[in-house]
Design a protein around this motif. Structure first.
Motif, PDB file in Angstrom:
ATOM      1  N   UNK A   1       0.858  -1.173   0.000  1.00  0.00           N
ATOM      2  CA  UNK A   1       0.000   0.000   0.000  1.00  0.00           C
ATOM      3  C   UNK A   1       0.901   1.231   0.000  1.00  0.00           C
ATOM      4  N   UNK A   2       0.647   2.137  -0.951  1.00  0.00           N
ATOM      5  CA  UNK A   2       1.526   3.295  -1.124  1.00  0.00           C
ATOM      6  C   UNK A   2       0.728   4.587  -1.087  1.00  0.00           C
ATOM      7  N   UNK A   3       1.362   5.619  -0.557  1.00  0.00           N
ATOM      8  CA  UNK A   3       0.759   6.955  -0.494  1.00  0.00           C
ATOM      9  C   UNK A   3       1.293   7.811  -1.636  1.00  0.00           C
ATOM     10  N   UNK A   4       0.412   8.600  -2.220  1.00  0.00           N
ATOM     11  CA  UNK A   4       0.776   9.462  -3.342  1.00  0.00           C
ATOM     12  C   UNK A   4       1.362  10.774  -2.855  1.00  0.00           C
ATOM     13  N   UNK A   5       2.432  11.216  -3.534  1.00  0.00           N
ATOM     14  CA  UNK A   5       2.980  12.559  -3.358  1.00  0.00           C
ATOM     15  C   UNK A   5       3.804  12.924  -4.576  1.00  0.00           C
ATOM     16  N   UNK A   6       3.498  14.064  -5.177  1.00  0.00           N
ATOM     17  CA  UNK A   6       4.285  14.611  -6.277  1.00  0.00           C
ATOM     18  C   UNK A   6       4.526  13.602  -7.394  1.00  0.00           C
ATOM     19  N   UNK A   7       3.442  13.026  -7.903  1.00  0.00           N
ATOM     20  CA  UNK A   7       3.484  12.101  -9.030  1.00  0.00           C
ATOM     21  C   UNK A   7       4.223  10.804  -8.701  1.00  0.00           C
ATOM     22  N   UNK A   8       4.478  10.559  -7.415  1.00  0.00           N
ATOM     23  CA  UNK A   8       5.168   9.346  -6.995  1.00  0.00           C
ATOM     24  C   UNK A   8       4.404   8.690  -5.848  1.00  0.00           C
ATOM     25  N   UNK A   9       4.664   7.396  -5.654  1.00  0.00           N
ATOM     26  CA  UNK A   9       4.013   6.644  -4.589  1.00  0.00           C
ATOM     27  C   UNK A   9       5.072   6.055  -3.653  1.00  0.00           C
ATOM     28  N   UNK A  10       4.797   6.128  -2.343  1.00  0.00           N
ATOM     29  CA  UNK A  10       5.750   5.700  -1.333  1.00  0.00           C
ATOM     30  C   UNK A  10       5.102   4.678  -0.407  1.00  0.00           C
ATOM     31  N   UNK A  11       5.787   3.554  -0.161  1.00  0.00           N
ATOM     32  CA  UNK A  11       5.237   2.448   0.618  1.00  0.00           C
ATOM     33  C   UNK A  11       4.950   2.856   2.056  1.00  0.00           C
TER      34      UNK A  11
END
Length: 332
Positions: A40-50
């Motif tokens: 599950x990843x969170x969106x920020x600035x056109x990118x996703x972080x686990x």
């Protein structure tokens, strides 16, 4: 005695209410994979972080948690995937998700009205006016995201400001709204007619150079990346105009949004890009791209010899024609 019993009852009610569970979401997922994990990843600035993971057991996976507000997340079986997971707008409700690993673009998601709206709008991608959409859905996180993600690069400062003014005050602290306000402020500093914002960058051979070192020519500040298909298709046009006009006083200064140095340098060599190149290898967190409010690539800024911005996003024949015009007038 009755008053005492009533007081005791009130205490009990207050005590029970203080233990009411916080709003939460659950994701019950099905996937046609025999093992591994779903991230599950969170969106920020056109990118996703686990932010979480769930082991796949018998083709199923599960997540449980709480989100401060409805927002965009991503699901993927690849921990390193940062750009194109399965999109999911999560709200504090039970959600059912079905993933077909053969389909790299969409998952079936049931239970989120926000996600339903997103899917609907994607199916009508070229058939709606963003202005009308914002007016119709001023409280929608999804609409704020679409304005930020898909329109912030191409709309003018005034168009962005007009749309921002339509959103409900309840969204004033939403990430997309705050980012759009920041983009508007940056765009005002780099509009046509404004001086180009200077910055330093690192070359492939680890030297530090500044954009301003190339002032004195007509200079194309080009934003691209090795992984960007449209950028690579545009590169032959850049090679053509560079070779045609470099002797007249034209130069190119390229900023890459790569995150892999080898991929970056190999693309430079393969595409024959013989001008100056820099990158901080920070992907969409590129500091130089942030200075110019770059939200999609390829993008470029044309700068005159004095360091003033005279055009933006000229590609192909449009760039060649603009340079023809400039150097024809210079020759008079």
């Amino acid at each position: 005695m009755k008053q005492l019993k009533l007081f005791a009852l009130l205490l009990a009610v207050v005590g029970l209410s203080s233990f009411e569970p916080a709003p939460s979401f659950t994701i019950n997922g099905k996937i046609n994979a025999s093992g591994g994990k779903v991230y599950l990843k969170k969106f920020r600035n056109k990118m996703f972080f686990t932010i979480d993971s769930s082991r796949i057991v018998n083709g199923q996976f599960h997540f449980k948690g709480s989100v401060p507000r409805t927002d965009l997340y991503g699901l993927t079986t690849d921990r390193n995937e940062s750009f194109s997971p399965y999109y999911i707008f999560i709200e504090n409700k039970p959600l059912d998700v079905t993933i077909d690993v053969a389909n790299r673009r969409t998952a079936r998601i049931v239970g989120s009205e926000a996600n339903d709206l997103y899917v609907k709008l994607q199916s009508k991608h070229d058939n709606f006016s963003i202005d009308s959409l914002v007016r119709a859905e001023p409280k929608s996180v999804v609409v704020a995201y679409i304005l930020y993600r898909e329109f912030s690069n191409d709309l003018s400062v005034k168009e962005l400001e007009d749309n921002l003014a339509q959103f409900d005050p309840s969204l004033k602290d939403l990430y997309y709204i705050k980012e759009l306000e920041r983009i508007v402020a940056i765009k005002k500093r780099v509009e046509i007619g404004q001086p180009a914002v200077d910055f330093a960058g690192t070359t492939p051979d680890n030297q530090t150079i500044r954009l301003s070192q190339s002032f004195g020519h007509y200079l194309l500040l080009d934003f691209w990346a090795s992984w960007c298909g449209p950028c690579r298709r545009e590169n032959p046009n850049l090679v053509k105009v560079y070779n045609k006009f470099k002797s007249s006083g034209f130069d190119i200064f390229s900023v890459s949004l790569d995150k892999d140095k080898t991929a970056w340098t190999e693309a430079i060599a393969k595409d024959g890009l013989t001008w100056k190149h820099v990158s901080d290898l920070k992907f969409w967190d590129s500091e130089a791209a942030g200075l110019y409010a770059i939200r999609s690539i390829p993008s470029n800024v044309l700068i005159d010899p004095s360091g003033k911005i005279i055009a933006r996003n000229l590609r192909g024949e449009a760039l060649e024609q603009k340079l023809e015009e400039i150097f024809r007038q210079s020759a008079k």
